[in-house]
Each structure stands twice: as structure tokens, then as C-alpha cells.
Design a protein around this motif. Structure first.
Motif, PDB file in Angstrom:
ATOM      1  N   GLU A  11       0.833  -1.202   0.000  1.00  0.00           N
ATOM      2  CA  GLU A  11       0.000   0.000   0.000  1.00  0.00           C
ATOM      3  C   GLU A  11       0.869   1.256   0.000  1.00  0.00           C
ATOM      4  N   LYS A  12       1.994   1.203   0.700  1.00  0.00           N
ATOM      5  CA  LYS A  12       2.923   2.339   0.690  1.00  0.00           C
ATOM      6  C   LYS A  12       3.484   2.545  -0.718  1.00  0.00           C
ATOM      7  N   LEU A  13       3.817   1.448  -1.385  1.00  0.00           N
ATOM      8  CA  LEU A  13       4.309   1.527  -2.757  1.00  0.00           C
ATOM      9  C   LEU A  13       3.251   2.141  -3.669  1.00  0.00           C
ATOM     10  N   THR A  14       2.009   1.728  -3.492  1.00  0.00           N
ATOM     11  CA  THR A  14       0.906   2.282  -4.278  1.00  0.00           C
ATOM     12  C   THR A  14       0.820   3.793  -4.066  1.00  0.00           C
ATOM     13  N   ASP A  15       0.952   4.232  -2.817  1.00  0.00           N
ATOM     14  CA  ASP A  15       0.902   5.667  -2.505  1.00  0.00           C
ATOM     15  C   ASP A  15       2.078   6.417  -3.144  1.00  0.00           C
ATOM     16  N   ILE A  16       3.265   5.828  -3.088  1.00  0.00           N
ATOM     17  CA  ILE A  16       4.445   6.464  -3.687  1.00  0.00           C
ATOM     18  C   ILE A  16       4.217   6.671  -5.182  1.00  0.00           C
ATOM     19  N   LEU A  17       3.701   5.655  -5.842  1.00  0.00           N
ATOM     20  CA  LEU A  17       3.459   5.768  -7.273  1.00  0.00           C
ATOM     21  C   LEU A  17       2.352   6.779  -7.577  1.00  0.00           C
ATOM     22  N   ALA A  18       1.302   6.782  -6.769  1.00  0.00           N
ATOM     23  CA  ALA A  18       0.168   7.688  -6.998  1.00  0.00           C
ATOM     24  C   ALA A  18       0.536   9.149  -6.757  1.00  0.00           C
ATOM     25  N   ASN A  19       1.433   9.391  -5.814  1.00  0.00           N
ATOM     26  CA  ASN A  19       1.788  10.761  -5.442  1.00  0.00           C
ATOM     27  C   ASN A  19       2.950  11.329  -6.245  1.00  0.00           C
ATOM     28  N   GLY A  20       3.520  10.527  -7.137  1.00  0.00           N
ATOM     29  CA  GLY A  20       4.608  11.027  -7.982  1.00  0.00           C
ATOM     30  C   GLY A  20       5.881  11.340  -7.229  1.00  0.00           C
ATOM     31  N   VAL A  21       6.128  10.634  -6.118  1.00  0.00           N
ATOM     32  CA  VAL A  21       7.347  10.854  -5.335  1.00  0.00           C
ATOM     33  C   VAL A  21       8.589  10.564  -6.177  1.00  0.00           C
ATOM     34  N   ILE A  22       8.508   9.554  -7.029  1.00  0.00           N
ATOM     35  CA  ILE A  22       9.611   9.206  -7.910  1.00  0.00           C
ATOM     36  C   ILE A  22       9.394   9.956  -9.222  1.00  0.00           C
ATOM     37  N   THR A  27      12.668   5.129 -13.606  1.00  0.00           N
ATOM     38  CA  THR A  27      12.598   4.553 -12.265  1.00  0.00           C
ATOM     39  C   THR A  27      11.155   4.269 -11.884  1.00  0.00           C
ATOM     40  N   SER A  28      10.293   5.205 -12.153  1.00  0.00           N
ATOM     41  CA  SER A  28       8.882   5.035 -11.841  1.00  0.00           C
ATOM     42  C   SER A  28       8.299   3.844 -12.597  1.00  0.00           C
ATOM     43  N   GLY A  29       8.698   3.662 -13.849  1.00  0.00           N
ATOM     44  CA  GLY A  29       8.223   2.533 -14.645  1.00  0.00           C
ATOM     45  C   GLY A  29       8.675   1.204 -14.081  1.00  0.00           C
ATOM     46  N   GLU A  30       9.944   1.147 -13.653  1.00  0.00           N
ATOM     47  CA  GLU A  30      10.467  -0.087 -13.056  1.00  0.00           C
ATOM     48  C   GLU A  30       9.720  -0.402 -11.766  1.00  0.00           C
ATOM     49  N   LEU A  31       9.488   0.621 -10.966  1.00  0.00           N
ATOM     50  CA  LEU A  31       8.783   0.432  -9.699  1.00  0.00           C
ATOM     51  C   LEU A  31       7.340   0.013  -9.951  1.00  0.00           C
ATOM     52  N   LYS A  32       6.732   0.539 -10.993  1.00  0.00           N
ATOM     53  CA  LYS A  32       5.361   0.158 -11.354  1.00  0.00           C
ATOM     54  C   LYS A  32       5.305  -1.316 -11.745  1.00  0.00           C
ATOM     55  N   THR A  33       6.329  -1.803 -12.441  1.00  0.00           N
ATOM     56  CA  THR A  33       6.382  -3.221 -12.811  1.00  0.00           C
ATOM     57  C   THR A  33       6.424  -4.095 -11.562  1.00  0.00           C
ATOM     58  N   VAL A  34       7.269  -3.722 -10.602  1.00  0.00           N
ATOM     59  CA  VAL A  34       7.353  -4.465  -9.339  1.00  0.00           C
ATOM     60  C   VAL A  34       6.015  -4.384  -8.610  1.00  0.00           C
ATOM     61  N   HIS A  35       5.404  -3.221  -8.604  1.00  0.00           N
ATOM     62  CA  HIS A  35       4.093  -3.021  -7.970  1.00  0.00           C
ATOM     63  C   HIS A  35       3.075  -3.992  -8.559  1.00  0.00           C
ATOM     64  N   ASP A  36       3.021  -4.070  -9.886  1.00  0.00           N
ATOM     65  CA  ASP A  36       2.045  -4.943 -10.544  1.00  0.00           C
ATOM     66  C   ASP A  36       2.299  -6.411 -10.236  1.00  0.00           C
ATOM     67  N   GLN A  37       3.576  -6.792 -10.165  1.00  0.00           N
ATOM     68  CA  GLN A  37       3.913  -8.179  -9.841  1.00  0.00           C
ATOM     69  C   GLN A  37       3.519  -8.504  -8.403  1.00  0.00           C
ATOM     70  N   LEU A  38       3.769  -7.572  -7.497  1.00  0.00           N
ATOM     71  CA  LEU A  38       3.377  -7.780  -6.096  1.00  0.00           C
ATOM     72  C   LEU A  38       1.861  -7.866  -5.973  1.00  0.00           C
TER      73      LEU A  38
END
Length: 86
Positions: A11-22, A27-38
Motif C-alpha cells: 500500500e505504501k508503494l501504491t501511494d508512492i506511485l500515486a503521489n509522484g514521489v519518484i 525509475t517510476s516505470g520499473e517500480l510500477k512493474t514491481v508493484h504490478d507483480q506484487l
């Protein structure tokens, strides 16, 4: 119980992606891939196996090393996965 911790960190990862912290798109795309896999793993019947199969922890370790801004979050998520034996 460990899956609850993973869900919390997810959920923290979801918030980071939603708030544009990255701000960096790559980097944001890579993190989104990990988010989707999780997300797929959490929704599956055997999240530990799916997470192991997708090597999410390896991606997270690499992400932690290359993106210190999100380092604490990534470390917490790795620790939560470790609590599941992954």
C-alpha cells in the motif's frame, strides 16, 4: 501474518506511485512493474511461490541500490517478504 506486512508495504508503494514521489520516468516505470507483480502475487492463492518465481526480491534489491530516495521503503518491503521466507 507476514502477508499482512507485505500488503501494508504494498500500500505504501501504491501511494508512492500515486503521489509522484519518484519523478524519474524510467525509475517510476520499473517500480510500477514491481508493484504490478506484487499485486498479482498478493491476489494469488500462493503469494510466496509467485513472488519467488518472479524474482521480485531481486528487483527490489537492485532498485534499492540504484534509488536511495526510496531505499527505506524498499528495505521495509524486502524485510516483509523475508518474513514470508522469501
Amino acid at each position: 501474518m507476514p502477508i499482512k506486512k507485505v500488503q501494508s508495504e504494498f500500500e505504501k508503494l501504491t501511494d508512492i506511485l500515486a503521489n509522484g514521489v519518484i519523478a524519474d520516468e524510467c525509475t517510476s516505470g520499473e517500480l510500477k512493474t514491481v508493484h504490478d507483480q506484487l499485486q498479482q502475487a498478493i491476489l494469488s492463492r500462493d503469494p510466496a511461490k509467485l513472488i519467488q518465481d518472479k524474482k521480485i526480491t531481486e528487483q527490489l534489491v537492485e532498485f534499492e541500490e540504484t534509488n536511495p530516495i526510496a531505499g527505506k521503503f524498499v528495505k521495509d518491503l524486502i524485510n516483509a517478504l523475508s518474513g514470508m521466507g522469501i
